[in-house]
Design a protein around this motif. Structure first.
Motif, PDB file in Angstrom:
ATOM      1  N   ASP A   1       8.535 -37.206  53.181  1.00  0.00           N
ATOM      2  CA  ASP A   1       7.464 -36.226  52.998  1.00  0.00           C
ATOM      3  C   ASP A   1       7.998 -34.870  53.438  1.00  0.00           C
ATOM      4  O   ASP A   1       9.195 -34.732  53.739  1.00  0.00           O
ATOM      5  N   ASP A   2       7.133 -33.880  53.485  1.00  0.00           N
ATOM      6  CA  ASP A   2       7.617 -32.529  53.751  1.00  0.00           C
ATOM      7  C   ASP A   2       7.836 -32.234  55.223  1.00  0.00           C
ATOM      8  O   ASP A   2       8.107 -31.084  55.604  1.00  0.00           O
TER       9      ASP A   2
ATOM     10  N   HIS B   1      10.998 -32.116  47.149  1.00  0.00           N
ATOM     11  CA  HIS B   1      10.549 -31.872  48.513  1.00  0.00           C
ATOM     12  C   HIS B   1      11.240 -30.637  49.114  1.00  0.00           C
ATOM     13  O   HIS B   1      12.217 -30.131  48.580  1.00  0.00           O
ATOM     14  N   ARG B   2      10.745 -30.183  50.265  1.00  0.00           N
ATOM     15  CA  ARG B   2      11.210 -28.924  50.844  1.00  0.00           C
ATOM     16  C   ARG B   2      12.502 -29.072  51.651  1.00  0.00           C
ATOM     17  O   ARG B   2      13.068 -28.094  52.106  1.00  0.00           O
ATOM     18  N   CYS B   3      13.005 -30.298  51.824  1.00  0.00           N
ATOM     19  CA  CYS B   3      14.136 -30.491  52.722  1.00  0.00           C
ATOM     20  C   CYS B   3      15.427 -29.924  52.151  1.00  0.00           C
ATOM     21  O   CYS B   3      15.635 -29.857  50.936  1.00  0.00           O
TER      22      CYS B   3
END
Length: 381
Positions: free
Chosen positions: A133-134, A164-166
């Motif tokens: 998840d984020d 996702h933001r990773c």
């Protein structure tokens, strides 16, 4: 000498040695400024173009360091994460990278989580999909680990992480030059590597591909976003002579079709497996040109020395190189044999004979030692 240690130090082609020797000669005779004038365009511009073509990256996104680990530390240690952020690493992560990640955790109070392995040794992508998840801010994966020949599915992981933001970091130090490495297909934000292994350049030259997303994250860290950025890590700059020779190694690679090591690596695994008592350490479904093995009763250091005496060079690995790894054989020293462009079937056959001879000799010595110890104990009683 049969060189089966390309993963430790690839043998430089004659053209690369010539460039390195000439650069050292010029610098020794005329000084560093004269050398810089002669090869400045090459080491500040052309080497990056050649590297970007090799990696399939946009122009202007590579930087040079003294090694891939130095690049990783200089770039990852400066990230501004927070208490709710998670870092994902793997059991195959190197000790050097783990030290950087733990320092980042201690500074920012984020969490480090280890992606589990499947029973066969592959990374558990199903677990990743279920837990992603984020809050995951950084994922760090070695393409090919230092102490095992497994090829991790970095492209598949990139597709999983894309929505996702990773940030996604890939260590390609042991992959470049022996398996396909395409930054566009991997879709990572950071890719680091060394120039002296399968790329066959000189030591003390490494590099990084740095994507815009990572540059933006470091810029935000400089601006004070979330946890303050760490004190700037000063990474030594590679010497002019080394960079010029590395550029020559990239030319050597570009002028030749990418070698296929599959058949030679399989022959190497078969050779190791044919020696009684020696165990292959080959987790995962996909293997590279690096073959790890050990003998559960004999010292890896003595086996390496015995092979060297018989004209075969291999590399010894230790458990501390991948401290999170808990597969069978991971807690002991082991050996790694790795083929190169010039490795022949005759070389592999000779290696098999040398390994069998070394193991036989060491077992004989061990038996004699045990007999003498038993006699001494008997006399003492």
């Amino acid at each position: 000498m049969i060189h089966l240690n390309t993963a430790g130090q690839g043998r430089m082609p004659a053209s690369v040695r010539t460039v390195l020797t000439e650069c050292v000669r010029v610098e020794d005779r005329f000084g560093p400024h004269e050398l810089e004038e002669r090869v400045g365009d090459l080491v500040h511009g052309e080497v990056h173009h050649r590297l970007e073509r090799l990696l399939n990256t946009p122009d202007g996104h590579t930087e040079l360091f003294t090694g891939g680990a130095a690049a990783y530390e200089a770039l990852v240690s400066g990230l501004a994460l927070g208490r709710g952020d998670r870092i994902w690493t793997t059991p195959y992560e190197s000790a050097a990278h783990l030290a950087t990640l733990r320092s980042l955790r201690d500074r920012t109070r984020c969490r480090i989580e280890v992606v589990p392995l499947r029973p066969d040794g592959d990374l558990d992508l199903a677990w990743m999909g279920a837990h992603l998840d984020d809050t995951v801010a950084l994922v760090s994966v070695p393409h090919v680990p230092a102490s095992r020949g497994i090829v991790n599915p970095v492209e598949e992981i990139g597709r999983l992480l894309a929505p996702h933001r990773c940030l996604y970091a890939v260590d390609a130090a042991y992959a470049l030059g022996q398996v396909p490495v395409d930054v566009a297909r991997i879709d990572c934000d950071l890719l680091t590597g060394d120039g002296w292994r399968f790329l066959r350049g000189p030591r003390a030259v490494g590099f990084a591909y740095v994507a815009p997303a990572l540059r933006d994250a470091l810029t935000r860290a400089d601006a004070g976003d979330r946890a303050p950025r760490a004190t700037t890590v000063v990474s030594p700059v590679p010497t002019t002579a080394a960079v010029a020779a590395f550029a020559s190694a990239l030319v050597h690679r570009a002028e030749r079709p990418a070698p296929s090591y599959d058949e030679r690596a399989q022959a190497l695994r078969t050779a190791v497996a044919s020696v009684a008592g020696v165990e292959l350490l080959t987790p995962g479904r996909h293997q590279s040109a690096m073959v790890a093995f050990h003998h559960p009763e004999l010292s890896a250091a003595l086996i390496r020395c015995g092979l060297a005496e018989r004209g075969v060079a291999v590399r010894k690995t230790v458990a501390d190189e991948t401290p999170l790894l808990s597969l069978p054989g991971a807690a002991t020293t082991a050996l790694c044999a790795s083929v190169g462009e010039s490795t022949t079937p005759a070389d592999i056959a000779e290696f098999a004979r040398a390994l069998a001879s070394t193991v036989t000799e060491l077992r004989r010595r061990t038996a004699v030692t045990h007999t003498r110890t038993a006699r001494i104990a008997l006399v003492g009683s």
